[in-house]
Design an enzyme around this catalytic site. Structure first.
Site, short mmCIF file in Angstrom:
data_model
loop_
_atom_site.label_atom_id
_atom_site.label_comp_id
_atom_site.label_asym_id
_atom_site.label_seq_id
_atom_site.Cartn_x
_atom_site.Cartn_y
_atom_site.Cartn_z
N PRO A 363 -8.89 7.20 -1.65
CA PRO A 363 -10.08 7.97 -1.23
C PRO A 363 -11.36 7.25 -1.61
CG PRO A 363 -8.51 9.35 -2.44
CD PRO A 363 -8.06 7.94 -2.61
N GLY A 364 -12.38 7.46 -0.79
CA GLY A 364 -13.71 6.95 -1.13
C GLY A 364 -13.97 5.51 -0.80
N GLY A 366 -14.18 4.34 2.39
CA GLY A 366 -14.90 4.22 3.66
C GLY A 366 -14.04 4.27 4.90
N THR A 368 -13.23 6.90 6.81
CA THR A 368 -13.86 7.75 7.83
C THR A 368 -15.11 7.10 8.40
OG1 THR A 368 -13.01 9.72 6.71
CG2 THR A 368 -14.79 10.04 8.29
N SER A 684 9.46 -0.59 -10.30
CA SER A 684 8.80 -1.84 -10.69
C SER A 684 8.44 -1.86 -12.17
CB SER A 684 7.54 -2.05 -9.85
OG SER A 684 6.60 -1.03 -10.08
N LYS A 727 -2.38 -3.41 -7.81
CA LYS A 727 -2.07 -3.62 -9.22
C LYS A 727 -2.92 -4.75 -9.82
CE LYS A 727 2.72 -2.03 -8.70
NZ LYS A 727 4.15 -2.39 -8.76
#
Length: 802
Positions: A363-364, A366, A368, A684, A727
């Site tokens: 999220p956040g 960009g 959209t 992992s 990671k």
């Protein structure tokens, strides 16, 4: 013609070619004259004996007739009067004297002349007197019926014709006063025998009578239709008055006609048009205020409001598109390149379809706003459809219009809002859909996102096919795991990773600060956030993959500044590292200095989450006991299996690292992953757990500036993992200098951001011996091997995967 004509004396007269009428002997005629050459002929005859030949043109439209354009039989007439009008027209009054036959005419001289001979009629034969009388009577009866069609014809004329006993005068009265065609009159003029003339006149009148009767019938039928229409109009007006008195003033018929006119121009097949027409006709049989009429009216208005033929003019300009993407977004170079490549394909093949872009990332970052930039770059309308929490298939496909509260699906609704049939529609959060007993909305998206099927998409509400192939669909998701495989197969996945510290700085400086200052009413000089403050905000108050929280923090500073300015404390607020805590409080996040210390039994692991990569330390403590193994920190089943693999492998190499071979019977092992409230699972963490376990049992510290990721086999091979980009970003943010990765993951280094590569060293390993040799501080001799890469399986939302 006749032999007697050729014996007559040949004479030359000026002549006029008249149009639209035929002159007979003894007939008085008025005609207008405007053609110059025939005006000269008129002037010549006026100055002479006032005799002139009048000949009818075959085609009235010709201005300059030739000899072949004239009939060969005309009339020698005497000019009685000439009148010149103010508008330049000459009106002539003439009286026909006798028939003449034209032998030749000369139109090239100053005034046209014609050589002609007299063409008299044959005398009446006594033996045909009875036939003439019968023909005359027939003509009178026909004319009596004929005159009934012309009520304005003078009654005196009727009486004159009925009482006329002379066949020749009867002929003249009728021919002079009845509207006949020019060719028919000319035919009568050219006839030389009175019996033939009368017989032909009778035939002409009878034929004219038949035409008039048919014309009368057509008029009556038309009048009947008009009367019916007037009656219907009168009845409708009465209905309107009644409806107005009842408060139902809408005219159902005009409404239906309006619907039908719009239906006729829709680009639909005949079956669909017929269906809509039937729905419109049903309105005429329903009360205007009934619930069913309301449903039908709402349905037709929805269907007709769809942008069936309205498209945005979309022309791809790669330079302009690139400038828009660079202006709206910092970084994301590979994503921008991919988008521009898609634009280039559309420029070469505008009718191409089926390329559904799906942006996947935390999220956040960009996702959209990238969809908005794509619409802006293509010059198309933009609409966003949020799919988060959608669990009903009807939200996508629409409801059946028979249900109360039925409405079209979100796709059709987005098209209506856009007003065009080729917008950019952003399907936001496709991974947040769920399903229940009402259906699976992701299955409904299969048809929408399939270029072979969406050309005739049928929404349950509108029930007629609509072409979605022109729509550019763009999807967003935080993770691919919840998206069904068939739906994922229809989309082209573009992964967006976390932003680096420098990228966040540039985004804040170039976009977020300006946006928040404008949002909070601050002008350019009223608030200043220096570069070192931006870095402090990134390091001390946010820890995220995107920039959403960073924007909130900047917004908080802007509001604080606005409050001070409004209260009059100052006219300008300048933030600094020294006064930042005064506005935002103490740092929410502090540098993880303990991670960088060399510690026994503690290893820096790396994990991938739906919001980006994170550091996941693994701690192991060996205690005297009976060999029990305790796992804490909300570890999942896969990680617990990794614990068992680590213990078994440690037993197999215990002697090499100075570990008692019976440790599993005399020591209890406690394995813990901090932040126990966060569920953790994934394939992992085997390398991390084994390293921590060997360190705890052997007493060898693990380097604090090293992080690692990878899964193991029972014989110590290091298996490839996924999410290396995320990671590695987490390791870079935490200040880790070395990251141990599986050798099979070496090709994935091409996806790593350049700033991460510059600050982090990636060390490949193929076996655990290589990992231990690089991670343990003690100089233990271990056989080295080679290294590599693979992909990790996707993870569930909100679960931290090692």
């Amino acid at each position: 013609m006749n032999d007697m004509i050729e014996k007559n004396y040949e004479q030359e007269y000026p002549f006029i070619a008249i149009r639209g009428t035929v002159v007979f002997p003894h007939m008085t005629i008025h005609f207008d004259l405007v053609r110059e050459q025939f005006l000269r002929a008129l002037n010549y005859t006026v100055n002479g004996d006032q005799k002139i030949v009048l000949v009818t043109q075959r085609e009235a439209i010709k201005e300059n007739p030739n000899e072949e354009d004239l009939y060969t039989v005309g009339v020698l007439a005497e000019v009685r009067q000439i009148l010149h009008t103010p508008d330049g027209i000459t009106r002539v009054l003439a009286e026909g004297m006798t028939r003449v036959k034209l032998l030749s005419c000369n139109l090239s001289v100053e005034h046209p002349t014609a050589k002609c001979v007299e063409y008299p009629m044959e005398p009446l034969a006594e033996e045909t007197e009875t036939l003439r009388a019968a023909t005359s009577r027939c003509i009178k009866e026909t004319f009596e019926s004929y005159i009934n069609f012309f009520p304005r014809m003078p009654k005196e004329l009727m009486a004159l014709i009925i009482c006329e006993k002379s066949e020749t005068r009867l002929f003249e009265h009728i021919v002079f006063n009845v509207m006949l065609e020019d060719d028919e009159k000319q035919k009568l003029l050219e006839m030389n025998n009175w019996d033939d003339r009368l017989m032909e006149l009778s035939h002409i009148l009878i034929e004219e009578m038949n035409i008039l009767q048919l014309e009368q019938k057509i008029k009556e039928d038309a009048q009947t239709s008009i009367d019916r229409s007037q009656k219907e109009y009168f009845l409708r007006e009465q209905m309107n008055q009644i409806a107005e008195q009842l408060g139902e003033s809408d005219d159902p018929m005009s409404e239906v006609e309006e619907f039908q006119d719009k239906i006729d121009i829709l680009p639909l097949d005949d079956a669909s048009k017929e269906k809509l027409s039937k729905e419109a006709e049903r309105l005429t049989r329903l009360p205007a205020a009934s619930q069913e009429a309301f449903v039908i009216r709402s349905y037709l208005e929805t269907v007709l409001d769809l942008p069936w033929q309205k498209s945005s003019r979309s022309k791809v300009n790669l330079k302009r598109a690139e400038a828009i993407l660079e202006r709206d977004h910092y970084g994301l170079q590979k994503v921008k390149q991919h988008i521009l490549e898609s634009f280039a394909v559309r420029a070469l093949l505008p009718e191409s379809s089926g390329q559904i872009l799906c942006f996947v990332g935390p999220p956040g970052i960009g996702k959209t706003s990238i969809g908005k930039s794509i619409a802006k770059a293509l010059g198309r309308q933009y609409e966003r459809v949020s799919l988060g929490g959608v669990r009903d298939e009807s939200d996508i496909r629409g409801h059946r219009k028979t249900y109360i509260g039925a409405m079209p699906g979100r796709i059709i609704d987005a098209l209506m809002r856009a007003g065009t049939n080729n917008p950019v529609i952003l399907l936001d959060e496709v991974d947040k859909m769920s399903n229940d007993f009402r259906g699976d909305p992701s299955a409904a998206l299969l048809e929408i996102l399939d270029s072979e099927q969406n050309k005739a998409f049928r929404d349950h509400y509108i029930e007629v096919p609509f072409d979605l192939s022109k729509v550019l669909f763009v999807a967003t998701a935080n993770t691919l795991d919840p998206i069904p495989a068939p739906l994922r197969d229809r989309m082209e996945i573009i992964e967006l990773g976390s932003y680096t510290r420098d990228e966040k700085y540039h985004i804040a400086k170039e976009h977020l600060i300006k946006k928040q200052m404008a949002k909070n009413g601050l002008k350019g000089m009223q608030c200043r956030i220096p570069d070192e403050v931006i870095f402090t905000l990134i390091d001390g108050y946010t820890r995220e993959a995107g920039v959403r929280e960073l924007e909130r923090v900047i917004g908080t500073l802007c509001r604080k500044a606005a409050k001070k300015i409004v209260e009059g404390e100052c006219k300008k607020v300048i933030f600094s590292k020294n006064n930042l805590q005064e506005y935002l409080g103490v740092f929410k996040f502090r540098p993880e200095t303990e991670i960088h210390e060399d510690t026994v039994g503690v290893v820096n692991g790396l994990a991938w989450t739906s919001v980006g990569g994170v550091m996941m330390p693994i701690e192991v403590l060996a205690l005297p006991g009976k060999g029990s193994i305790e796992c804490t920190g909300s570890l999942g089943d896969v990680m617990k299996e990794s614990v068992k693999l680590a213990v078994s492998y440690t037993r197999s190499v215990a002697k090499e690292y100075g570990i008692p071979e019976d440790f599993y019977t005399k020591h209890d092992l406690h394995i813990h992953a901090p932040k126990g409230a966060v569920p953790k699972d994934g394939p992992s963490a085997g390398v991390t757990m084994t390293t921590a376990l060997i360190s705890a049992l052997s007493g060898c510290p693990v380097r604090g500036d090293v992080a690692m990721t990878g899964e193991i086999t029972l014989h110590g091979k290091v298996l490839p993992i996924g999410g290396l980009r995320e990671k590695s970003m987490a390791a870079y943010k935490a200040g880790i200098k070395t990251v141990i990765i599986p050798e099979d993951n070496l090709p994935d280094l091409d996806e790593i951001d350049s700033v991460v590569k510059e600050n982090v060293t990636f060390s490949p390993a193929k076996t655990l011996k290589t990992v231990l040799q690089m991670a343990l501080v003690a100089n233990v001799k271990i056989k080295d091997t080679v290294s590599g890469v693979a992909k990790v399986q996707p993870v569930q939302k909100d679960i931290c995967r090692a």
